[in-house]
Design an enzyme around this catalytic site. Sequence first.
Site, mmCIF file in Angstrom:
data_model
loop_
_atom_site.group_PDB
_atom_site.id
_atom_site.type_symbol
_atom_site.label_atom_id
_atom_site.label_comp_id
_atom_site.label_asym_id
_atom_site.label_seq_id
_atom_site.Cartn_x
_atom_site.Cartn_y
_atom_site.Cartn_z
ATOM 1 N N HIS A 93 0.833 -1.206 0.000
ATOM 2 C CA HIS A 93 0.000 0.000 0.000
ATOM 3 C C HIS A 93 0.866 1.253 0.000
ATOM 4 C CE1 HIS A 93 -3.226 2.739 1.675
ATOM 5 N NE2 HIS A 93 -3.876 2.108 0.738
ATOM 6 N N CYS A 94 1.971 1.212 0.727
ATOM 7 C CA CYS A 94 2.866 2.369 0.830
ATOM 8 C C CYS A 94 3.464 2.779 -0.501
ATOM 9 C CB CYS A 94 4.000 2.086 1.800
ATOM 10 S SG CYS A 94 3.513 1.620 3.458
#
Length: 329
Positions: free
Chosen positions: A321-322
């Site tokens: 996600h980062c």
Amino acid sequence: MPDEADPHRATWMAFGPSEEVWGQRLLGPAREHLGGIARAIAAFEPVRMLVREDEQELAARLCGSRVQLEVQPIDDLWMRDTGPVFVRNAAGASGGVDFNFNGWGGKQSHGYDAEVAGYVSDAAEVQRLRTRLVLEGGGIEVDGAGTALITESCVLNPNRNRGLRKEACEAELKRLLGLRKIIWLPGIAGRDITDGHTDFYARFAAPGVVVAGLDDDPASYDHAVTRRHLEILRQATDARGQRLRVEVLKGPESVRKAFETREFAAGYINFYVCNGAVIAPQFGDARADGNARALLRDLFPRREVVQLDIDAIAAGGGGIHCTTQQQPR
């Protein structure tokens, strides 16, 4: 701000690992695992990848022909934090909120990354929206229906928003993101570079449905705070006044040894929802990996669950996600 599960026009990423930040040991594997994430997402939707001019050939080889490369100076790979947060207004027009990235409170050089939100907004042909708030996209989790989960340890940290009262911060976030309710989680500051981003603790799977991490290791600094988060979430209601359904997703009991570090981000909460799929990590703990896959299949029944080895990215303190930022359709 739309729900991440809403249809995307594209996913934005950054081919940004450098030896200065990642070190010689992690540099090559981090690039390879980042390329693997990009290829996995590109099977389901367009991916636009920022890349330094002298690394275009390498990025093209690792990311594959489906990924569109765009030359732009960058410092690192964390597009969730450096890129704009995309929003829509009532008329359907899109904007990109520039949250004034400052290297997670001045912890890392960020001269180029501070310009990424502006570049991406322009390249995506959306209005760039300004604010005095300093924060990162990883600190914000929304359900697309007026409710947000946000960690105090990050957004209310003096290294971002010194002197800004919680009420003023909340009012500005509601204005920018179309929120009606913010559920504040304490998080924990000073233990990782992000000061406790929301997207490693709790995520919306749908309006009214939250999947939250639980650290069962009493020796871990996240042991107590993840339990506190569960207490808060189980008592919370969303913007509609409805009690949240909270699903617990424990991390792995063990990870592969090759890239295990003190900063290793061993959790399943940092998955990414794209068109038709959920891109999630696996860490070599067969039981925990299988449990994560089964829960994600239950939470997202109409999407394929794709699990990837991202150990080198996790060794750098982040997850799938980062590395991503969704642009809504």
